[in-house]
Design a protein around this motif. Structure first.
Motif, PDB file in Angstrom:
ATOM      1  N   LEU A   1       0.782  -1.462   0.260  1.00 21.26           N
ATOM      2  CA  LEU A   1      -0.194  -0.096  -0.327  1.00 21.26           C
ATOM      3  C   LEU A   1       0.843   1.180  -0.064  1.00 21.26           C
ATOM      4  N   VAL A   2       0.177   1.742  -0.823  1.00 25.29           N
ATOM      5  CA  VAL A   2       1.240   3.591  -0.625  1.00 25.29           C
ATOM      6  C   VAL A   2       0.500   4.624  -0.843  1.00 25.29           C
TER       7      VAL A   2
ATOM      8  N   GLU B   1       1.235  -6.391   3.501  1.00 25.28           N
ATOM      9  CA  GLU B   1       2.243  -6.400   4.626  1.00 25.28           C
ATOM     10  C   GLU B   1       3.515  -4.911   3.975  1.00 25.28           C
ATOM     11  N   HIS B   2       3.170  -4.512   3.497  1.00 19.68           N
ATOM     12  CA  HIS B   2       4.429  -2.756   3.311  1.00 19.68           C
ATOM     13  C   HIS B   2       3.310  -1.962   3.167  1.00 19.68           C
ATOM     14  N   VAL B   3       3.909  -0.824   4.342  1.00 21.95           N
ATOM     15  CA  VAL B   3       2.317   0.848   3.717  1.00 21.95           C
ATOM     16  C   VAL B   3       3.964   1.521   3.759  1.00 21.95           C
ATOM     17  N   ASP B   4       4.184   2.535   2.174  1.00 17.56           N
ATOM     18  CA  ASP B   4       4.980   3.459   2.523  1.00 17.56           C
ATOM     19  C   ASP B   4       4.042   4.333   2.207  1.00 17.56           C
ATOM     20  N   PHE B   5       4.293   6.479   3.189  1.00 23.57           N
ATOM     21  CA  PHE B   5       4.204   7.535   3.656  1.00 23.57           C
ATOM     22  C   PHE B   5       4.638   8.332   1.863  1.00 23.57           C
TER      23      PHE B   5
ATOM     24  N   CYS C   1       3.618   6.977  11.773  1.00 22.55           N
ATOM     25  CA  CYS C   1       3.946   5.859  12.005  1.00 22.55           C
ATOM     26  C   CYS C   1       4.445   4.877  12.790  1.00 22.55           C
ATOM     27  N   ALA C   2       4.630   5.105  14.287  1.00 18.53           N
ATOM     28  CA  ALA C   2       4.501   5.114  15.405  1.00 18.53           C
ATOM     29  C   ALA C   2       3.158   4.568  15.598  1.00 18.53           C
ATOM     30  N   LYS C   3       2.054   5.222  15.649  1.00 16.62           N
ATOM     31  CA  LYS C   3       0.492   4.946  15.999  1.00 16.62           C
ATOM     32  C   LYS C   3       0.589   3.374  14.399  1.00 16.62           C
ATOM     33  N   LEU C   4       0.498   3.531  13.853  1.00 15.74           N
ATOM     34  CA  LEU C   4       0.359   2.024  12.317  1.00 15.74           C
ATOM     35  C   LEU C   4       0.883   1.034  12.880  1.00 15.74           C
ATOM     36  N   SER C   5       2.523   1.742  13.342  1.00 14.05           N
ATOM     37  CA  SER C   5       3.382  -0.075  13.928  1.00 14.05           C
ATOM     38  C   SER C   5       2.848  -0.624  15.381  1.00 14.05           C
TER      39      SER C   5
ATOM     40  N   THR D   1       4.777  -3.869   7.532  1.00 13.39           N
ATOM     41  CA  THR D   1       6.426  -2.395   7.835  1.00 13.39           C
ATOM     42  C   THR D   1       6.360  -1.504   7.076  1.00 13.39           C
ATOM     43  N   VAL D   2       5.386  -0.329   8.145  1.00  9.22           N
ATOM     44  CA  VAL D   2       5.680   1.104   7.577  1.00  9.22           C
ATOM     45  C   VAL D   2       6.398   1.922   7.985  1.00  9.22           C
ATOM     46  N   GLN D   3       7.199   3.044   6.166  1.00  7.13           N
ATOM     47  CA  GLN D   3       7.885   3.653   5.964  1.00  7.13           C
ATOM     48  C   GLN D   3       7.945   5.078   5.869  1.00  7.13           C
ATOM     49  N   VAL D   4       8.160   6.035   6.455  1.00  5.22           N
ATOM     50  CA  VAL D   4       7.996   7.072   5.226  1.00  5.22           C
ATOM     51  C   VAL D   4       8.810   7.625   4.377  1.00  5.22           C
ATOM     52  N   ARG D   5       8.306   7.871   3.165  1.00  6.50           N
ATOM     53  CA  ARG D   5       9.451   8.552   1.888  1.00  6.50           C
ATOM     54  C   ARG D   5       9.277   9.778   1.619  1.00  6.50           C
TER      55      ARG D   5
END
Length: 329
Positions: A116-117, A140-144, A157-161, A168-172
Motif C-alpha cells: 500500500l502506497v 505487508e508494506h505501507v509507504d507514505f 508511523c508509530a501509531k500504525l506500527s 512494515t510502515v515507512q515514510v519516504r
C-alpha cells in the motif's frame, strides 16, 4: 457508508413526492487572508431517518502558519428547525472519506494485495491506511510519500506500527516514489495537489487507486492520461462517489474530458437497505467494466450526504452514552 452511498444513488432516480431525499447544493465560500472557508449544506433521507446538516471547513491559504483544516458540522432537527448538535468534523471528514475509499478498495482491489502506497501524512492518510490495513490482512508494506519527514510523519508511523505490528510502515520523501510505486497494489492520493503526483508508467498493471485529495478543476493528483480515451492503456470506466460532482470538480476528469457514461457511482453497486453488494445484471456488468483494464480508479470529491450520515451516527451514539455537553438554546 455502503448504505449511505446506496441511498444517495437510489434517491437520484426516485420520483417520490415531497422534499428531495438527497439535497447537496454546490459548496459556497468566503475568503480571508489566512483561510478560504467552505460552506456545505446537505440533506439525506433514508428508509430509517432524515437529517439536515451544514459543514464549515477552513482551508489554509499559503499565508497561514497553522496546520490542519478546522471543521465544524451543525446537525439540525428537521421537525423543530433547531440545532441538534455541534460536532468537530475534522476527524469525521477523514474517517468518512476513508470509509468510502475502503469500500471501493474492498470491491475492486486484488484480495491478496501486499503493498500500500499513500501520498500524504495527514488525517486522511492515517484513516486510509488504518481502514485498508484492517480490510486487507495480506498487506505487508505501507509507504507514505511526503515532501519531508517531520514530527507528524514519525507520529503517524508509530501509531500504525503499534496497531499493525506485522506490517512494515515507512515514510519516504517525494524523490523516492520510483522505489515503491511500481510494486504498489493499492495507491491512495491524499494531498490537494495542483500537479500529478506520479507518472502512469510507474503503475503496476493490476493496481487500484483511490484519489481523494483534489476537489477543484485546477487540482491534479494523477495524470489525466490515466483516464483519457486517447491513451491505449487508459482506465475505461471510473468509480466515483458522485457523477455530477466529480465531473464538475475533479481536475483530472475535466482535463481528460471524461463523459458521464464512463463513470459508475459507488452507491450504484450497493443495496441502500442491506448495504450488500448488488448481484443484479446491471451491477455485475458495472463491476466487470470497472475491472476491465486491470487497473481500477475511485475518484472522490466528497458528498454532503456522507457528512450527514457520519455526523448522525456519532450523535446517536453520543446521546446513548451520555457523551458531550448539553447547552441551553
Amino acid at each position: 457508508m455502503a448504505k449511505t452511498l446506496g441511498a444517495i444513488s437510489a434517491a437520484r432516480d426516485s420520483e417520490a413526492a415531497g422534499p428531495a431525499a438527497v439535497q447537496n447544493p454546490l459548496r459556497i465560500s468566503t475568503e480571508s487572508r489566512s483561510h478560504k472557508t467552505l460552506y456545505m449544506p446537505s440533506r439525506l433521507a433514508t428508509a430509517e431517518t432524515a437529517d439536515t446538516a451544514i459543514k464549515v471547513v477552513a482551508v489554509p491559504t499559503p499565508d497561514c502558519t497553522l496546520s490542519g483544516l478546522p471543521g465544524t458540522t451543525l446537525l439540525m432537527n428537521e421537525s423543530t428547525g433547531a440545532v441538534r448538535a455541534l460536532v468537530n468534523s475534522a476527524e469525521l471528514t477523514g474517517l468518512r472519506t476513508a470509509a468510502a475509499s475502503a469500500l471501493a478498495t474492498r470491491t475492486l482491489a486484488q484480495p491478496d494485495s501486499r503493498s500500500l502506497v499513500i501520498f500524504g501524512s495527514g488525517v486522511q492518510a492515517y484513516f486510509h491506511a488504518r481502514l485498508i490495513l484492517e480490510l486487507f490482512p495480506s498487506l505487508e508494506h505501507v509507504d507514505f510519500i511526503v515532501r519531508s519527514r517531520n514530527e507528524r510523519t514519525s507520529s503517524l508511523c508509530a501509531k500504525l506500527s503499534q496497531r499493525f505490528d506485522s506490517v512494515t510502515v515507512q515514510v519516504r520523501e517525494a524523490g523516492e516514489v520510483d522505489d515503491v510505486l511500481p510494486r504498489a497494489d493499492i495507491v491512495c492520493t491524499c494531498v490537494p495537489s495542483t500537479s500529478p503526483l506520479f507518472d502512469v508508467g510507474m503503475l503496476k498493471g493490476t493496481v487500484h487507486i483511490n484519489a481523494i485529495g483534489s476537489y477543484t478543476p485546477r487540482m491534479f493528483e494523477f495524470p489525466p492520461e490515466l483516464v483519457s480515451e486517447a491513451e491505449a492503456a487508459c482506465i475505461p470506466q471510473i468509480l466515483v462517489d458522485s457523477r455530477s460532482a466529480c465531473l464538475a470538480e475533479a481536475g483530472e476528469l475535466i482535463a481528460a474530458r471524461v463523459a458521464p457514461e464512463r463513470t459508475t457511482e459507488l452507491g450504484e453497486l450497493f443495496d441502500p437497505v442491506s448495504g450488500r453488494l448488488r448481484e443484479d445484471e446491471k451491477a455485475t456488468k458495472a463491476m466487470a467494466d470497472l475491472r476491465r483494464a486491470g487497473k481500477s480508479l475511485f475518484k472522490c470529491v466528497g458528498i454532503g450526504g456522507m457528512d450527514v450520515a457520519i455526523t448522525r451516527l456519532v450523535v446517536d451514539v453520543a446521546e446513548k452514552q451520555g457523551t458531550g455537553s448539553i447547552v441551553a438554546y
